[in-house]
Design a protein around this motif. Structure first.
Motif, PDB file in Angstrom:
ATOM      1  N   UNK A  68      34.105  47.593  31.946  1.00  0.00           N
ATOM      2  CA  UNK A  68      34.578  48.627  31.029  1.00  0.00           C
ATOM      3  C   UNK A  68      33.921  49.968  31.344  1.00  0.00           C
ATOM      4  N   UNK A  69      32.629  49.939  31.664  1.00  0.00           N
ATOM      5  CA  UNK A  69      31.922  51.175  32.008  1.00  0.00           C
ATOM      6  C   UNK A  69      32.509  51.803  33.257  1.00  0.00           C
ATOM      7  N   UNK A  70      32.769  50.988  34.272  1.00  0.00           N
ATOM      8  CA  UNK A  70      33.312  51.506  35.524  1.00  0.00           C
ATOM      9  C   UNK A  70      34.712  52.079  35.334  1.00  0.00           C
ATOM     10  N   UNK A  71      35.516  51.408  34.502  1.00  0.00           N
ATOM     11  CA  UNK A  71      36.866  51.897  34.262  1.00  0.00           C
ATOM     12  C   UNK A  71      36.836  53.203  33.475  1.00  0.00           C
ATOM     13  N   UNK A  72      35.980  53.270  32.456  1.00  0.00           N
ATOM     14  CA  UNK A  72      35.907  54.487  31.635  1.00  0.00           C
ATOM     15  C   UNK A  72      35.451  55.685  32.455  1.00  0.00           C
ATOM     16  N   UNK A  75      35.307  55.076  38.074  1.00  0.00           N
ATOM     17  CA  UNK A  75      34.708  54.677  39.353  1.00  0.00           C
ATOM     18  C   UNK A  75      35.655  53.763  40.128  1.00  0.00           C
ATOM     19  N   UNK A  76      36.393  52.904  39.417  1.00  0.00           N
ATOM     20  CA  UNK A  76      37.303  51.977  40.085  1.00  0.00           C
ATOM     21  C   UNK A  76      38.729  52.193  39.588  1.00  0.00           C
ATOM     22  N   UNK A  77      39.667  51.808  40.405  1.00  0.00           N
ATOM     23  CA  UNK A  77      41.083  51.915  40.064  1.00  0.00           C
ATOM     24  C   UNK A  77      41.551  50.665  39.324  1.00  0.00           C
ATOM     25  N   UNK A  78      42.646  50.803  38.625  1.00  0.00           N
ATOM     26  CA  UNK A  78      43.329  49.661  38.029  1.00  0.00           C
ATOM     27  C   UNK A  78      44.074  48.932  39.146  1.00  0.00           C
ATOM     28  N   UNK A  79      43.690  47.678  39.403  1.00  0.00           N
ATOM     29  CA  UNK A  79      44.289  46.925  40.508  1.00  0.00           C
ATOM     30  C   UNK A  79      45.586  46.214  40.122  1.00  0.00           C
ATOM     31  N   UNK A  80      45.895  46.173  38.831  1.00  0.00           N
ATOM     32  CA  UNK A  80      47.044  45.394  38.389  1.00  0.00           C
ATOM     33  C   UNK A  80      48.355  45.841  39.040  1.00  0.00           C
ATOM     34  N   UNK A  81      48.652  47.143  39.118  1.00  0.00           N
ATOM     35  CA  UNK A  81      49.901  47.549  39.783  1.00  0.00           C
ATOM     36  C   UNK A  81      49.953  47.122  41.252  1.00  0.00           C
ATOM     37  N   UNK A  82      48.811  47.193  41.943  1.00  0.00           N
ATOM     38  CA  UNK A  82      48.775  46.793  43.351  1.00  0.00           C
ATOM     39  C   UNK A  82      48.986  45.286  43.485  1.00  0.00           C
ATOM     40  N   UNK A  83      48.373  44.525  42.574  1.00  0.00           N
ATOM     41  CA  UNK A  83      48.517  43.073  42.620  1.00  0.00           C
ATOM     42  C   UNK A  83      49.968  42.672  42.365  1.00  0.00           C
ATOM     43  N   UNK A  94      45.905  32.901  40.833  1.00  0.00           N
ATOM     44  CA  UNK A  94      44.524  33.042  40.383  1.00  0.00           C
ATOM     45  C   UNK A  94      44.288  32.195  39.134  1.00  0.00           C
ATOM     46  N   UNK A  95      43.085  31.635  39.023  1.00  0.00           N
ATOM     47  CA  UNK A  95      42.695  31.035  37.758  1.00  0.00           C
ATOM     48  C   UNK A  95      42.698  32.144  36.711  1.00  0.00           C
ATOM     49  N   UNK A  96      43.430  31.920  35.625  1.00  0.00           N
ATOM     50  CA  UNK A  96      43.600  32.989  34.649  1.00  0.00           C
ATOM     51  C   UNK A  96      42.285  33.385  33.983  1.00  0.00           C
ATOM     52  N   UNK A  97      41.362  32.420  33.817  1.00  0.00           N
ATOM     53  CA  UNK A  97      40.067  32.759  33.245  1.00  0.00           C
ATOM     54  C   UNK A  97      39.294  33.712  34.134  1.00  0.00           C
ATOM     55  N   UNK A  98      39.354  33.462  35.452  1.00  0.00           N
ATOM     56  CA  UNK A  98      38.652  34.330  36.399  1.00  0.00           C
ATOM     57  C   UNK A  98      39.306  35.702  36.472  1.00  0.00           C
ATOM     58  N   UNK A  99      40.621  35.740  36.303  1.00  0.00           N
ATOM     59  CA  UNK A  99      41.334  37.013  36.399  1.00  0.00           C
ATOM     60  C   UNK A  99      41.178  37.839  35.121  1.00  0.00           C
ATOM     61  N   UNK A 100      41.054  37.174  33.977  1.00  0.00           N
ATOM     62  CA  UNK A 100      40.943  37.908  32.715  1.00  0.00           C
ATOM     63  C   UNK A 100      39.556  38.511  32.519  1.00  0.00           C
ATOM     64  N   UNK A 101      38.545  37.930  33.168  1.00  0.00           N
ATOM     65  CA  UNK A 101      37.168  38.411  32.980  1.00  0.00           C
ATOM     66  C   UNK A 101      37.002  39.883  33.360  1.00  0.00           C
ATOM     67  N   UNK A 102      37.529  40.348  34.506  1.00  0.00           N
ATOM     68  CA  UNK A 102      37.356  41.763  34.857  1.00  0.00           C
ATOM     69  C   UNK A 102      38.441  42.679  34.293  1.00  0.00           C
ATOM     70  N   UNK A 103      39.158  42.228  33.243  1.00  0.00           N
ATOM     71  CA  UNK A 103      40.174  43.063  32.606  1.00  0.00           C
ATOM     72  C   UNK A 103      39.542  43.906  31.506  1.00  0.00           C
ATOM     73  N   UNK A 104      40.052  45.119  31.333  1.00  0.00           N
ATOM     74  CA  UNK A 104      39.601  45.985  30.252  1.00  0.00           C
ATOM     75  C   UNK A 104      40.772  46.836  29.793  1.00  0.00           C
ATOM     76  N   UNK A 105      41.162  46.643  28.525  1.00  0.00           N
ATOM     77  CA  UNK A 105      42.279  47.382  27.932  1.00  0.00           C
ATOM     78  C   UNK A 105      43.525  47.328  28.814  1.00  0.00           C
ATOM     79  N   UNK A 106      43.835  46.124  29.288  1.00  0.00           N
ATOM     80  CA  UNK A 106      45.042  45.925  30.074  1.00  0.00           C
ATOM     81  C   UNK A 106      44.952  46.370  31.512  1.00  0.00           C
ATOM     82  N   UNK A 107      43.768  46.792  31.955  1.00  0.00           N
ATOM     83  CA  UNK A 107      43.576  47.224  33.335  1.00  0.00           C
ATOM     84  C   UNK A 107      42.684  46.224  34.073  1.00  0.00           C
TER      85      UNK A 107
END
Length: 287
Positions: A68-72, A75-83, A94-107
């Protein structure tokens, strides 16, 4: 001849993990001869970030959780559109648990790689056979787990001569899965509330059960007792640790012969390594 685009990647990987990263790079470069990957090694997560701030990078391969800090901070881009638009990658792979962990506000701040580290029991097959204890099976109960640990423990007058049924490192990362397996947690889902969770009855009873492993049943060496290499010490019949050790055990002829592996939790795992895409990369699509 066109000069290949250079992608600078900083990693903290070592050993078998580093070989994995190098193999991925070789595969990528074979598919994309127009891109040259420059791999930079750092000793740890701090070193990765330090090198990034000094020299920049297109990708960071890092054990990190402050998404969340990096997104705010951008520092990093939202990878969801690229994925979603990458023909070679599918979200459902992807295991959904592993994929949901680095999510923040839908990004999506990072992609999980290598594995989702889950707690496991590495058991010494020879010690089990000598004690006449059946090998553990996936789905075994706490009662079976404790019974095996007790039967595999041999306490001697001199502590260095004792043989224990279990080794468990006294850190919250190792202990929390026991709580989660029982349906408890330390904090609320959003991480903002501890009251009613950390002080709940289920948390108290879980940690009482863990303390009893040390004090009442004495099946594990006390916190503070260290081994140069617990896997090679042969002093603990069961080692409770994470799946990141599977590669080291599997690739070692002695250890692969010595140890079997069984699950110890049915709850969520922990994200191990991630790839962050840096917002300021000059080669976003290639990264």
């Amino acid at each position: 001849m066109t000069t290949p685009t250079e992608l600078r990647v900083i990693t903290e990987s070592h050993g078998h993990d580093l070989k994995y990263v190098q193999t991925v790079i070789q595969t990528f470069e074979a598919a994309r001869p127009d891109v040259k990957v420059v791999l930079v090694r750092a000793e740890d997560s701090y070193g990765v970030l330090e090198q990034f701030h000094q020299d920049g990078a297109d990708l960071l391969h890092i054990r990190e959780g402050a998404y969340s800090t990096q997104m705010r901070k951008g520092v990093v881009r939202d990878l969801l559109p690229y994925l979603k638009n990458d023909p070679a990658m599918v979200i459902d792979d992807f295991y959904q648990g592993a994929l949901s962990h680095p999510m923040w506000e839908g990004q999506l701040a990072a992609l999980p790689v290598v594995d989702a580290a889950v707690p496991l029991i590495f058991y010494n097959k020879k010690r089990f056979a000598e004690a006449g204890v059946p090998f553990p099976e996936n789905g075994w109960t706490d009662a079976q787990f404790l019974d095996a640990a007790i039967r595999l423990t041999r306490l001697e007058e001199h502590p260095e001569d004792s043989r224990y049924g279990l080794y468990i490192y006294p850190d919250v990362e190792f202990l929390e899965p026991f709580l989660m397996r029982r349906g408890g947690r330390h904090l609320s889902e959003d991480g903002s509330v501890s009251k009613g969770y950390t002080d709940s009855e289920i948390t108290h009873s879980t940690y009482r059960w863990i303390v009893d492993l040390y004090q009442k049943h004495r099946v594990a060496p006390l916190p503070g007792v260290r081994f140069e290499n617990v896997f090679r010490s042969n002093r603990c019949a069961m080692i409770y640790d994470f799946s990141r050790h599977i590669g080291g055990v599997a690739h070692d002829p002695e250890l692969s012969e010595t140890y079997g592996i069984a699950s110890c939790t049915k709850r969520r795992g922990y994200l191990y390594d991630v790839f962050d895409r840096i917002r300021y990369s000059c080669h976003v699509q290639a990264a």
